[in-house]
Design a protein around this motif. Sequence first.
Motif, PDB file in Angstrom:
ATOM      1  N   ALA A 106       0.890  -1.000  -0.104  1.00  0.00           N
ATOM      2  CA  ALA A 106      -0.088   0.233   0.022  1.00  0.00           C
ATOM      3  C   ALA A 106       0.815   0.986  -0.154  1.00  0.00           C
ATOM      4  CB  ALA A 106      -0.705   0.010   1.378  1.00  0.00           C
ATOM      5  N   GLY A 107       1.156   1.813  -1.312  1.00  0.00           N
ATOM      6  CA  GLY A 107       1.982   2.840  -1.267  1.00  0.00           C
ATOM      7  C   GLY A 107       3.313   2.617  -0.857  1.00  0.00           C
ATOM      8  N   ASP A 108       3.662   3.568   0.330  1.00  0.00           N
ATOM      9  CA  ASP A 108       5.101   3.261   0.887  1.00  0.00           C
ATOM     10  C   ASP A 108       5.040   2.117   1.882  1.00  0.00           C
ATOM     11  OD1 ASP A 108       5.908   5.225  -0.839  1.00  0.00           O
ATOM     12  OD2 ASP A 108       5.741   6.876   0.572  1.00  0.00           O
ATOM     13  N   THR A 109       4.471   1.201   2.086  1.00  0.00           N
ATOM     14  CA  THR A 109       4.371   0.162   2.932  1.00  0.00           C
ATOM     15  C   THR A 109       4.420  -1.250   2.236  1.00  0.00           C
ATOM     16  OG1 THR A 109       2.179   0.145   3.430  1.00  0.00           O
ATOM     17  CG2 THR A 109       3.507   1.396   4.919  1.00  0.00           C
ATOM     18  N   ALA A 110       5.039  -2.289   2.762  1.00  0.00           N
ATOM     19  CA  ALA A 110       4.796  -3.571   2.209  1.00  0.00           C
ATOM     20  C   ALA A 110       4.924  -4.546   3.420  1.00  0.00           C
ATOM     21  CB  ALA A 110       5.949  -3.689   1.202  1.00  0.00           C
ATOM     22  N   THR A 111       4.023  -5.585   3.206  1.00  0.00           N
ATOM     23  CA  THR A 111       4.421  -6.715   4.282  1.00  0.00           C
ATOM     24  C   THR A 111       4.981  -8.121   3.471  1.00  0.00           C
ATOM     25  OG1 THR A 111       2.681  -5.955   5.647  1.00  0.00           O
ATOM     26  CG2 THR A 111       3.383  -7.971   6.044  1.00  0.00           C
ATOM     27  N   VAL A 112       6.112  -8.481   4.018  1.00  0.00           N
ATOM     28  CA  VAL A 112       6.592  -9.469   3.239  1.00  0.00           C
ATOM     29  C   VAL A 112       6.942 -10.816   4.077  1.00  0.00           C
ATOM     30  CG1 VAL A 112       8.872 -10.265   1.751  1.00  0.00           C
ATOM     31  CG2 VAL A 112       7.705  -7.912   1.749  1.00  0.00           C
ATOM     32  N   GLU A 113       6.737 -11.824   3.824  1.00  0.00           N
ATOM     33  CA  GLU A 113       7.346 -13.089   4.499  1.00  0.00           C
ATOM     34  C   GLU A 113       8.169 -13.829   4.003  1.00  0.00           C
ATOM     35  OE1 GLU A 113       3.806 -15.818   4.940  1.00  0.00           O
ATOM     36  OE2 GLU A 113       2.432 -14.433   5.991  1.00  0.00           O
ATOM     37  N   VAL A 114       9.255 -14.007   4.778  1.00  0.00           N
ATOM     38  CA  VAL A 114      10.530 -14.742   4.366  1.00  0.00           C
ATOM     39  C   VAL A 114      10.684 -16.037   5.027  1.00  0.00           C
ATOM     40  CG1 VAL A 114      13.123 -14.555   4.006  1.00  0.00           C
ATOM     41  CG2 VAL A 114      11.546 -12.587   4.343  1.00  0.00           C
ATOM     42  N   TRP A 115      10.557 -17.207   4.196  1.00  0.00           N
ATOM     43  CA  TRP A 115      10.882 -18.346   4.761  1.00  0.00           C
ATOM     44  C   TRP A 115      12.365 -18.974   4.696  1.00  0.00           C
ATOM     45  CZ3 TRP A 115       9.995 -23.289   1.349  1.00  0.00           C
ATOM     46  CH2 TRP A 115      10.195 -24.578   2.246  1.00  0.00           C
ATOM     47  N   CYS A 116      12.831 -19.221   5.942  1.00  0.00           N
ATOM     48  CA  CYS A 116      14.188 -19.466   6.189  1.00  0.00           C
ATOM     49  C   CYS A 116      14.567 -20.577   6.721  1.00  0.00           C
ATOM     50  CB  CYS A 116      14.759 -18.351   7.050  1.00  0.00           C
ATOM     51  SG  CYS A 116      14.174 -16.615   6.612  1.00  0.00           S
ATOM     52  N   SER A 117      15.736 -21.005   6.524  1.00  0.00           N
ATOM     53  CA  SER A 117      16.593 -22.196   7.159  1.00  0.00           C
ATOM     54  C   SER A 117      17.668 -21.654   7.786  1.00  0.00           C
ATOM     55  CB  SER A 117      16.983 -23.270   6.204  1.00  0.00           C
ATOM     56  OG  SER A 117      17.610 -24.221   7.061  1.00  0.00           O
ATOM     57  N   GLY A 118      17.784 -22.067   9.097  1.00  0.00           N
ATOM     58  CA  GLY A 118      19.109 -21.252  10.023  1.00  0.00           C
ATOM     59  C   GLY A 118      19.945 -22.110  10.641  1.00  0.00           C
TER      60      GLY A 118
END
Length: 277
Positions: free
Chosen positions: A194-206
């Motif tokens: 939405a304009g200047d915001t973004a929600t991102v999911e990152v699937w990770c291994s650690g």
Amino acid sequence: MSPGDRDYQGYGDHPEPGQTRTRLPDPDPYGGAPRRPQRSSSRSLITVVGVVILLIAAIAFANRGGGEGEETASTKADRPESAATAPTGTKPVTSNPGTIPSGFAHTPQGAQSAAANYAVALGSADMFTKPRRDAVLQAVMAPSRVAGSETAFDKAYTPAFAKTLGLNDDGTAPKGYTFVSRTSPIGTKVTETAGDTATVEVWCSGLLGLAGENSTNPVTNSWFTITMKLQWVAGDWKIDTHSQKEGPAPVPGDDRASSSDEMSKAVDEYGGFTYAR
């Protein structure tokens, strides 16, 4: 990397520390009744010819391209696709060796690249020592969130916590040991923009642990997903809030666990990557 089992303490606004049974067919499906007579050879031949025709038709259909409606909506819906580093032709990140990448594009692609690289930074061994941790937070957090994040992480990364991992009070590894804390993004997904915001999911291994002879905290692997809400600030994506949940985790394989020497050598010899989409 984060404390215990890849649980990022200090994340967000509020820190948180067969068996298979196979049923075989009845040898006599008619329960003892007289068996049906054998089919004629001509009927068998017709059946075989029919199967061959169906196979040819199926192959032709599968190889047919360019037509619309070849896939149903269910097969296309939400299908994840891999993406090249810069599919738009725009360089998505600028960075120097040993620094956290910056200069991400003001697009969903740029937000995913930022989130993946920030996940690597927040999951690194730098987070366990105060000076380096503050430098990481200043690089990845929105300016308005830096002070609060520093306070939250300071409460999580205490000398007492460091000792539980076999580290010195200041978060460094004892002499003769190698501390391993690495995060590797497996994939990213934008869930909202939405304009200047973004929600991102990152699937990770650690990876997290202490490599060395007689280590009581050997390096272990974990799987988790980090959710970041990003803000576009001063020409770049920065983290506003972030949180973590476990998984998705695959079934463990049968790989032989490496020795402490092999693990220490791997950490010293293999560098990390810059992530971009």
